[in-house]
Write an enzyme that holds these catalytic residues in place. Structure first.
Site, PDB file in Angstrom:
ATOM      1  N   LYS A 349      49.279  60.228  16.637  1.00  0.00           N
ATOM      2  CA  LYS A 349      50.459  61.445  17.137  1.00  0.00           C
ATOM      3  C   LYS A 349      49.781  62.995  17.182  1.00  0.00           C
ATOM      4  O   LYS A 349      49.199  63.104  16.055  1.00  0.00           O
ATOM      5  CB  LYS A 349      51.450  61.228  16.626  1.00  0.00           C
ATOM      6  CG  LYS A 349      52.660  60.347  17.240  1.00  0.00           C
ATOM      7  CD  LYS A 349      54.459  59.870  16.961  1.00  0.00           C
ATOM      8  CE  LYS A 349      54.152  59.588  17.484  1.00  0.00           C
ATOM      9  NZ  LYS A 349      56.046  58.906  17.529  1.00  0.00           N
ATOM     10  N   ARG A 383      55.063  51.248  13.253  1.00  0.00           N
ATOM     11  CA  ARG A 383      55.046  50.925  14.795  1.00  0.00           C
ATOM     12  C   ARG A 383      52.973  51.618  15.306  1.00  0.00           C
ATOM     13  O   ARG A 383      52.850  53.121  14.858  1.00  0.00           O
ATOM     14  CB  ARG A 383      56.016  52.222  15.617  1.00  0.00           C
ATOM     15  CG  ARG A 383      55.862  51.929  17.076  1.00  0.00           C
ATOM     16  CD  ARG A 383      57.493  52.523  17.654  1.00  0.00           C
ATOM     17  NE  ARG A 383      56.781  52.727  19.701  1.00  0.00           N
ATOM     18  CZ  ARG A 383      56.444  53.414  19.584  1.00  0.00           C
ATOM     19  NH1 ARG A 383      55.409  54.449  19.782  1.00  0.00           N
ATOM     20  NH2 ARG A 383      56.200  52.995  21.254  1.00  0.00           N
TER      21      ARG A 383
HETATM   22  C1  8Y7 Z   1      58.482  56.264  17.934  1.00  0.00           C
HETATM   23  C2  8Y7 Z   1      58.756  55.422  19.300  1.00  0.00           C
HETATM   24  C3  8Y7 Z   1      57.207  56.445  20.320  1.00  0.00           C
HETATM   25  C4  8Y7 Z   1      58.807  56.478  16.832  1.00  0.00           C
HETATM   26  C5  8Y7 Z   1      60.387  54.901  17.518  1.00  0.00           C
HETATM   27  C6  8Y7 Z   1      54.179  57.317  20.897  1.00  0.00           C
HETATM   28  C7  8Y7 Z   1      58.533  54.985  21.243  1.00  0.00           C
HETATM   29  C8  8Y7 Z   1      55.654  58.264  21.352  1.00  0.00           C
HETATM   30  N1  8Y7 Z   1      57.515  56.644  19.302  1.00  0.00           N
HETATM   31  N2  8Y7 Z   1      59.597  54.615  18.590  1.00  0.00           N
HETATM   32  N3  8Y7 Z   1      58.425  55.024  20.487  1.00  0.00           N
HETATM   33  N4  8Y7 Z   1      59.456  55.098  16.621  1.00  0.00           N
HETATM   34  N5  8Y7 Z   1      61.079  53.575  17.001  1.00  0.00           N
HETATM   35  O1  8Y7 Z   1      53.377  58.013  20.189  1.00  0.00           O
HETATM   36  O2  8Y7 Z   1      58.342  57.073  15.991  1.00  0.00           O
HETATM   37  O3  8Y7 Z   1      53.796  56.346  21.088  1.00  0.00           O
HETATM   38  S1  8Y7 Z   1      57.177  57.148  21.608  1.00  0.00           S
END
Ligand code: 8Y7
Length: 405
Positions: A349, A383
């Site tokens: 990020k 994630r």
């Molecule tokens: C997150 C996310 C994204 C996160 C959860 C990226 C869809 C941006 N970030 N879902 N999604 N937590 N639960 O960097 O931090 O993948 S999108």
């Protein structure tokens, strides 16, 4: 002249204290009495009318603990406000007994404190049962591999848009050790274009269908805030809804979660993806995110979603400055009081580049540092884009966090 050793000790839990006392040969009855006195717990409670805050202050002091209240509580000139309580478990037990005899619904506060303390000392008890996974998250952390089937995601947009490329990437992530795959068909990065439902479904459904057939045991998560997309994805074999709005953007999402008995990740976002990064402001970051979680948990229970099907996520980068993101990672433990699984998404990020200056394809080492920090502070699911490297990091961090003193 004698030379005494004086050595500082790191005691995080009562078990750490017990082990240290055993090392010096403390009587076992003494160990079980004293270990709980060697650990302090802290709670913020409120909002309290000044009279209730005064009662709490007095009762806390009477058991030997401490209670900080708002200025003006003592002469009842303050408005309703919060208090910070600090004491050992035994002191809290006495305090809670005293609260039960008091007015202002303080008995219900006592219940909450006691439940929370009971959960804190336990090293087991966060079950996660999903497809082929049946584990206790207090024993092992999970890796959620990211699969973006989008033309415009910030780090891997367009790479996996064709079905064949998406499936190849999915298989790679599973081989590398992903416990869950999170499949998304619309980028939520700041300023990304919104996608209509048909297009989003066309992107994700074939991938989920094929993966469900090829990996019957694999937990699959659908990254969407749209209830129709979630419902269709669950219908072809997804297990988890990853809703970046925690049931807020689409009023039907909670119903879908209830009807399908799916897990849902409730992520905190301030604002909407388009506008969230323009000057995010909080009067109290942790209080606001906790209140948001409480509201979404209530939306869930009102719709009939079981509490044990919920996962919480503070939403790194979603309406947060660099400072907010760092504070969330530093004090992630503040969210463990819900006794729900915590998911954290930091992978590649942009806040990382604000510190290191690195472009998106060179943020792996820094991303691993954030995963190590998050897991140590109570996160259960990471994630990430880079599963193989994260797997190595998680294996080491889990071993450190589970070793007994
Ligand atoms: C997150 C996310 C994204 C996160 C959860 C990226 C869809 C941006 N970030 N879902 N999604 N937590 N639960 O960097 O931090 O993948 S999108």
């Amino acid at each position: 002249m004698r030379n005494y050793h004086v050595r500082l000790l790191d005691i995080q839990k009562a078990d750490d204290a017990a082990a240290l006392m055993q090392q010096i040969g403390t009587d076992i009855h003494g160990v079980s009495l004293m270990k709980n006195k060697m650990v302090h717990y802290n709670f913020r409670v409120g909002p309290l009318p000044p009279a209730a805050a005064n009662i709490i202050k007095q009762e806390m002091l009477s058991v030997g603990g401490e209670a900080a209240v708002t200025r003006g509580v003592i002469n009842c000139s303050a408005n309703d406000s919060d208090a910070i309580l600090s004491a050992t478990r035994k002191q809290f037990r006495k305090f809670c007994q005293k609260l039960r005899a008091q007015p202002f619904s303080l008995a219900s506060m006592a219940d909450k404190i006691q439940t929370s303390l009971q959960l804190q000392e336990k090293s087991t008890g966060l079950p996660f049962k999903c497809r082929g996974l049946d584990i206790d998250l207090k024993q092992r952390s999970l890796i959620m591999g990211i699969l973006n089937v989008t033309p415009d995601s910030f780090s891997d947009g367009n790479r996996f848009l064709s079905l064949e490329n998406a499936l190849n990437q999915a298989r790679k992530l599973v081989e590398e050790g992903a416990d869950i795959l999170d499949i998304g068909g619309e980028s939520t990065r700041p300023g990304a274009a919104q996608v209509n439902e048909e297009e989003e479904l066309n992107r994700v459904l074939p991938v989920i269908e094929t993966l469900r057939r090829d990996f019957p045991q694999l937990p699959i998560s659908i990254d969407t805030y749209k209830s129709r997309v979630a419902a269709a994805a669950l219908n072809v074999g997804a297990d988890i809804i990853n809703d970046i709005s925690a049931f807020n953007f689409d009023p039907k999402m909670a119903e879908v979660a209830a009807a399908t008995d799916a897990y849902t990740c409730l992520m905190h976002i301030q604002g909407t993806p388009n506008a969230m990064q323009t000057d995010p402001v909080y009067s109290d970051l942790f209080a606001e995110i906790c209140h948001y979680f409480e509201k979404s948990i209530k939306l869930a229970s009102d719709a009939g979603v079981k509490r044990e099907k919920l996962i919480l996520d503070p939403g790194i980068g979603f309406g947060k400055t660099l400072e907010h993101n760092l504070l969330l990672l530093k004090h992630l433990n503040d969210f463990t009081g819900f006794n729900l699984p915590l998911l954290i998404g930091t992978s590649r990020k942009s806040f990382i580049s604000k510190l290191t200056g690195d472009p998106v394809d060179q943020r792996l080492s820094a991303s691993l540092a954030t995963v190590a920090q998050a897991l140590t502070k109570g996160a259960n699911i990471a994630r990430v884009h880079d599963v193989a490297a994260t797997k190595q990091a998680v294996t080491v961090i889990d071993a450190i966090n589970h070793i007994q003193r």
